[in-house]
Scaffold this motif. Structure first.
Motif, PDB file in Angstrom:
ATOM      1  N   LYS A  20       0.856  -1.185   0.000  1.00  0.00           N
ATOM      2  CA  LYS A  20       0.000   0.000   0.000  1.00  0.00           C
ATOM      3  C   LYS A  20       0.898   1.243   0.000  1.00  0.00           C
ATOM      4  O   LYS A  20       1.804   1.356   0.846  1.00  0.00           O
ATOM      5  CB  LYS A  20      -0.863  -0.051   1.273  1.00  0.00           C
ATOM      6  N   VAL A  22       1.687   4.667   1.086  1.00  0.00           N
ATOM      7  CA  VAL A  22       1.234   5.515   2.200  1.00  0.00           C
ATOM      8  C   VAL A  22       2.008   6.829   2.139  1.00  0.00           C
ATOM      9  O   VAL A  22       3.207   6.835   1.851  1.00  0.00           O
ATOM     10  CB  VAL A  22       1.483   4.790   3.557  1.00  0.00           C
ATOM     11  N   PHE A  45       4.718   3.792  11.742  1.00  0.00           N
ATOM     12  CA  PHE A  45       4.173   2.429  11.868  1.00  0.00           C
ATOM     13  C   PHE A  45       4.573   1.770  13.191  1.00  0.00           C
ATOM     14  O   PHE A  45       4.379   0.564  13.366  1.00  0.00           O
ATOM     15  CB  PHE A  45       4.654   1.558  10.703  1.00  0.00           C
ATOM     16  N   VAL A  48       2.075  -0.322  14.837  1.00  0.00           N
ATOM     17  CA  VAL A  48       1.690  -1.490  14.014  1.00  0.00           C
ATOM     18  C   VAL A  48       2.713  -2.604  14.239  1.00  0.00           C
ATOM     19  O   VAL A  48       2.361  -3.768  14.436  1.00  0.00           O
ATOM     20  CB  VAL A  48       1.603  -1.108  12.521  1.00  0.00           C
ATOM     21  N   GLU A  53      -1.657  -1.550  17.049  1.00  0.00           N
ATOM     22  CA  GLU A  53      -2.564  -0.924  16.094  1.00  0.00           C
ATOM     23  C   GLU A  53      -2.692  -1.825  14.870  1.00  0.00           C
ATOM     24  O   GLU A  53      -1.702  -2.415  14.432  1.00  0.00           O
ATOM     25  CB  GLU A  53      -1.959   0.427  15.662  1.00  0.00           C
ATOM     26  N   LYS A  54      -3.904  -1.937  14.367  1.00  0.00           N
ATOM     27  CA  LYS A  54      -4.130  -2.758  13.165  1.00  0.00           C
ATOM     28  C   LYS A  54      -4.460  -1.839  11.994  1.00  0.00           C
ATOM     29  O   LYS A  54      -5.164  -0.847  12.156  1.00  0.00           O
ATOM     30  CB  LYS A  54      -5.322  -3.709  13.379  1.00  0.00           C
ATOM     31  N   ARG A  55      -3.915  -2.140  10.813  1.00  0.00           N
ATOM     32  CA  ARG A  55      -4.285  -1.409   9.601  1.00  0.00           C
ATOM     33  C   ARG A  55      -4.943  -2.401   8.650  1.00  0.00           C
ATOM     34  O   ARG A  55      -4.836  -3.620   8.854  1.00  0.00           O
ATOM     35  CB  ARG A  55      -3.039  -0.835   8.919  1.00  0.00           C
ATOM     36  N   ASP A  56      -5.545  -1.893   7.577  1.00  0.00           N
ATOM     37  CA  ASP A  56      -6.175  -2.834   6.652  1.00  0.00           C
ATOM     38  C   ASP A  56      -5.194  -3.285   5.574  1.00  0.00           C
ATOM     39  O   ASP A  56      -5.592  -3.726   4.503  1.00  0.00           O
ATOM     40  CB  ASP A  56      -7.463  -2.252   6.048  1.00  0.00           C
ATOM     41  N   TYR A  57      -3.900  -3.139   5.827  1.00  0.00           N
ATOM     42  CA  TYR A  57      -2.879  -3.665   4.922  1.00  0.00           C
ATOM     43  C   TYR A  57      -1.729  -4.215   5.784  1.00  0.00           C
ATOM     44  O   TYR A  57      -1.541  -3.789   6.933  1.00  0.00           O
ATOM     45  CB  TYR A  57      -2.371  -2.580   3.969  1.00  0.00           C
ATOM     46  N   SER A  58      -0.998  -5.173   5.213  1.00  0.00           N
ATOM     47  CA  SER A  58       0.128  -5.745   5.967  1.00  0.00           C
ATOM     48  C   SER A  58       1.462  -5.469   5.265  1.00  0.00           C
ATOM     49  O   SER A  58       2.510  -5.946   5.703  1.00  0.00           O
ATOM     50  CB  SER A  58      -0.063  -7.248   6.157  1.00  0.00           C
ATOM     51  N   ALA A  60       3.474  -2.038   3.243  1.00  0.00           N
ATOM     52  CA  ALA A  60       3.367  -0.614   2.894  1.00  0.00           C
ATOM     53  C   ALA A  60       4.663  -0.145   2.248  1.00  0.00           C
ATOM     54  O   ALA A  60       5.732  -0.755   2.425  1.00  0.00           O
ATOM     55  CB  ALA A  60       3.069   0.214   4.143  1.00  0.00           C
TER      56      ALA A  60
END
Ligand code: GLY
Length: 274
Positions: A20, A22, A45, A48, A53-58, A60
């Motif tokens: 992703k 960013v 990050f 993360v 914290e969680k993001r909708d991508y793993s 970046a």
């Protein structure tokens, strides 16, 4: 390639590999009292990596504005003395949050540098963590570099000062593997293009990319000691100096001669009638 083209090629390469894209975060860190200014792409990050914290991508990729004027990895004393250290710079980085680890990070780095940017392998050097009483030597990274095509004699071991990265006194950290480029005219000269210059004097063999294998959180304990605890999932954090890469690709000797910085120098020189 211009600096803008290098930045875009880096972002595009990792986007093609499901990262992703960013935006750079602002230079002032949000909610992080351990840091005065953003000093690396991974700062935004941090939580993360820590699993908070969680993001909708793993995966970046970023081009992060950085300011290294104090604290850990403070290069301020080098600015003005070398051709490659700046207080402010852009760091290109790819990140994996518990997704891929060393194997893919090394494969991507080799592929991008050798096949996309067309850097000659005989100009590249690779460093791996040689281990200490806390963390074992990174034999895995060494084997992976050999597997992608690096000559064994071009893979060198270094200690904690050079091959263990942490953003500050505390936080996510891990052993790292750096990639260096010999910028001189004579890659066949065994004295000029030699291990002596890797992490050594001068600006002819320069670090261009740092691959950090994020494995630990470093915490400050009540008894005053520091402790390394494994992260919830091994991760990857890399940092490539955009201006250094531009110096390599544009065949100039200093970052100040790249198209990213030279116009500023010329503008100031004009104002100063220099
Ligand atoms: N976080 C990787 C680096 O700053 O080199």
């Amino acid at each position: 390639m211009t600096g803008n083209e290098i930045r875009q090629a880096f972002l595009d390469y990792f986007e093609r590999h499901e990262h992703k894209v960013v935006h750079s975060s602002p230079l002032l860190p949000a909610n992080d009292p351990t840091l005065l200014f953003i000093n690396a792409g991974m700062n935004q990050f941090k939580d993360v990596f820590l699993g908070l914290e969680k993001r909708d991508y793993s995966r970046a990729v970023t081009s992060q504005k950085c300011l290294r004027a104090g604290g850990k990895h403070n290069d301020l004393d080098e600015v003005g003395k070398t051709a490659r250290h700046q207080t402010f710079f852009e760091m290109l980085g790819n990140f994996s949050f518990g997704d891929y680890f060393k194997k893919e990070a090394i494969e991507y780095a080799w592929d991008l540098l050798v096949n996309e940017f067309k850097l000659a392998p005989e100009r590249l050097w690779f460093s791996v963590f040689e281990g200490d009483d806390e963390v074992p030597p990174d034999d895995e990274a060494r084997a992976l570099w050999e597997k992608v095509g690096a000559a064994p004699e071009r893979i060198l071991g270094f200690g904690r000062k050079d091959n263990f990265w942490q953003m500050g006194d505390t936080g996510p950290c891990g052993p790292s593997s750096e990639i260096f480029h010999y910028m001189g005219d004579d890659p066949l000269d065994p004295e000029k293009n030699s291990p002596y210059w890797v992490n050594g004097p001068g600006d002819t063999t320069i670090e261009i990319w740092n691959l950090v294998f994020m494995q630990f959180n470093r915490t400050h304990e009540k008894d005053g000691t520091f402790k390394l605890t494994p992260l919830p999932a091994p991760s990857v954090d890399t940092g490539m100096g955009l201006e250094r890469m531009a110096a390599v690709m544009q065949h100039v000797e200093t970052n100040y001669e790249t198209d990213l910085i030279k116009p500023f120098v010329e503008f100031v020189a004009e104002l100063a009638n220099a």
